[in-house]
Design an enzyme around this catalytic site. Sequence first.
Site, PDB file in Angstrom:
ATOM      1  N   ASP A   1       1.607  -6.655  -4.468  1.00  0.00           N
ATOM      2  CA  ASP A   1       0.772  -6.638  -3.275  1.00  0.00           C
ATOM      3  C   ASP A   1       1.316  -7.781  -2.429  1.00  0.00           C
ATOM      4  O   ASP A   1       1.538  -8.886  -2.954  1.00  0.00           O
ATOM      5  CB  ASP A   1      -0.693  -6.889  -3.672  1.00  0.00           C
ATOM      6  CG  ASP A   1      -1.637  -6.674  -2.509  1.00  0.00           C
ATOM      7  OD1 ASP A   1      -1.463  -7.369  -1.486  1.00  0.00           O
ATOM      8  OD2 ASP A   1      -2.531  -5.832  -2.613  1.00  0.00           O
ATOM      9  N   SER A   2       1.554  -7.558  -1.162  1.00  0.00           N
ATOM     10  CA  SER A   2       2.238  -8.597  -0.369  1.00  0.00           C
ATOM     11  C   SER A   2       1.408  -9.872  -0.247  1.00  0.00           C
ATOM     12  O   SER A   2       1.924 -10.915   0.157  1.00  0.00           O
ATOM     13  CB  SER A   2       2.609  -8.070   1.018  1.00  0.00           C
ATOM     14  OG  SER A   2       1.492  -8.009   1.862  1.00  0.00           O
TER      15      SER A   2
ATOM     16  N   THR B   1       1.377  -4.675   4.159  1.00  0.00           N
ATOM     17  CA  THR B   1       1.165  -5.073   5.554  1.00  0.00           C
ATOM     18  C   THR B   1       0.597  -6.491   5.686  1.00  0.00           C
ATOM     19  O   THR B   1       0.790  -7.144   6.713  1.00  0.00           O
ATOM     20  CB  THR B   1       0.198  -4.100   6.264  1.00  0.00           C
ATOM     21  OG1 THR B   1      -1.042  -4.082   5.558  1.00  0.00           O
ATOM     22  CG2 THR B   1       0.780  -2.707   6.336  1.00  0.00           C
TER      23      THR B   1
ATOM     24  N   THR C   1       0.817  -1.228   0.000  1.00  0.00           N
ATOM     25  CA  THR C   1       0.000   0.000   0.000  1.00  0.00           C
ATOM     26  C   THR C   1       0.844   1.268   0.000  1.00  0.00           C
ATOM     27  O   THR C   1       0.484   2.254  -0.638  1.00  0.00           O
ATOM     28  CB  THR C   1      -0.925  -0.007   1.239  1.00  0.00           C
ATOM     29  OG1 THR C   1      -1.853  -1.072   1.081  1.00  0.00           O
ATOM     30  CG2 THR C   1      -1.688   1.287   1.396  1.00  0.00           C
TER      31      THR C   1
HETATM   32  N1  ASP Z   1      -2.798  -5.638   0.379  1.00  0.00           N
HETATM   33  C1  ASP Z   1      -1.765  -4.708   0.793  1.00  0.00           C
HETATM   34  C2  ASP Z   1      -0.449  -5.478   0.831  1.00  0.00           C
HETATM   35  O1  ASP Z   1      -0.245  -6.234   1.716  1.00  0.00           O
HETATM   36  C3  ASP Z   1      -2.096  -4.156   2.135  1.00  0.00           C
HETATM   37  C4  ASP Z   1      -1.086  -3.163   2.687  1.00  0.00           C
HETATM   38  O2  ASP Z   1       0.014  -2.997   2.234  1.00  0.00           O
HETATM   39  O3  ASP Z   1      -1.439  -2.481   3.691  1.00  0.00           O
HETATM   40  O4  ASP Z   1       0.359  -5.322  -0.055  1.00  0.00           O
END
Ligand code: ASP
Length: 338
Positions: free
Chosen positions: A59-60, A91, A14
């Site tokens: 995206d993780s 995250t 994100t």
């Molecule tokens: N879906 C995003 C990720 O993990 C969520 C984030 O980064 O807050 O890449």
Amino acid sequence: MNRNRILVIYTGGTIGMVATERGYAPEKDRFHKLLGEIPELRAPSMPDWDIVDMDPLLDSTNIAVEEWNRIAGLIADNYEKYDGFVILHGTDTMAYTASALSFMLEGNAKPVVLTGSQIPLCEVRNDARDNLITAIMVAAQGVVKEVCLYFGGSLLRGNRAMKRSADGLIAFDSPNYPHLMDAAISIKYNYNNLLQPSGEEFHLRKLHNVPIAVLKVFPGIQFEIFEGIMTEALKGVVIETFGSGNMPERGGKLLPLIRKAADNGTILAICTQCPQGTVSLGTYEVSNNLKLAGAVSGCDMTTEAAIAKLYYLFSCGYEEAEIKRLMETDLRGEVSIY
Ligand code: ASP
């Protein structure tokens, strides 16, 4: 000015995303442009830092063993050149990546700080700016010489962290281990809780995509459904049990399944669904059978750390008995053994 040199590894997440018709997605050029528009990042009180991108940015949710090997490879390739590393990461799986890196970077004696944000840097109101600046400062200060995670004002041990909020700005916690640092008006390290480097030479242990599983028990679980996955191909399974390691036994279907897994040489690692506290096999009758069947206690390890540890121990090529022993041994501060 702190003369230490920091390498920032941008993997996606994100923090660098922009809104698209399909929802938030990473966009490389925009993120780099935005970084260039934050003068504080190059303030005299900041260290020298370079940035390298993972390709593709992800995206993780889509980060797994292959990407862990690439991220850890970037650290290993630059280990002598830099004094610390910041990994910008989504995250969702940040705690898994932090856990994996803590095992993979054998003999690590430098700060490796993962961070990200819940609101992208491109938004006017965001948590990206502080997370990024403080993470770079922590990496440059060099006090913490382990894999850690900075988010929302706290520095946590990477392999103790878990994502605790899907939308809060204090998105992570380490319920079984004190914070390594809290950033209020000043940055306060908890010196007594920091991991001391092992003194071994640095070495990168790449991971293999070992077939493992996670099984979360729930009231009414029908163990027969899991028979299909309990084959010889399954190397390890993290079982998220109730409370201190308790498994429902109703109908007597559990034991044959557990025995079959143990006979196949599958490592059964028992964790708890409770965020805080430890597994204690044998405290209750309903956990004793797990012990008798040869399951190992994950003690107070997070599921994230237990998964990463299984990948790591199998990738090291250890035999079954040694993996069982090491699962119950503290390797990187991931577990409290009393
Ligand atoms: N879906 C995003 C990720 O993990 C969520 C984030 O980064 O807050 O890449």
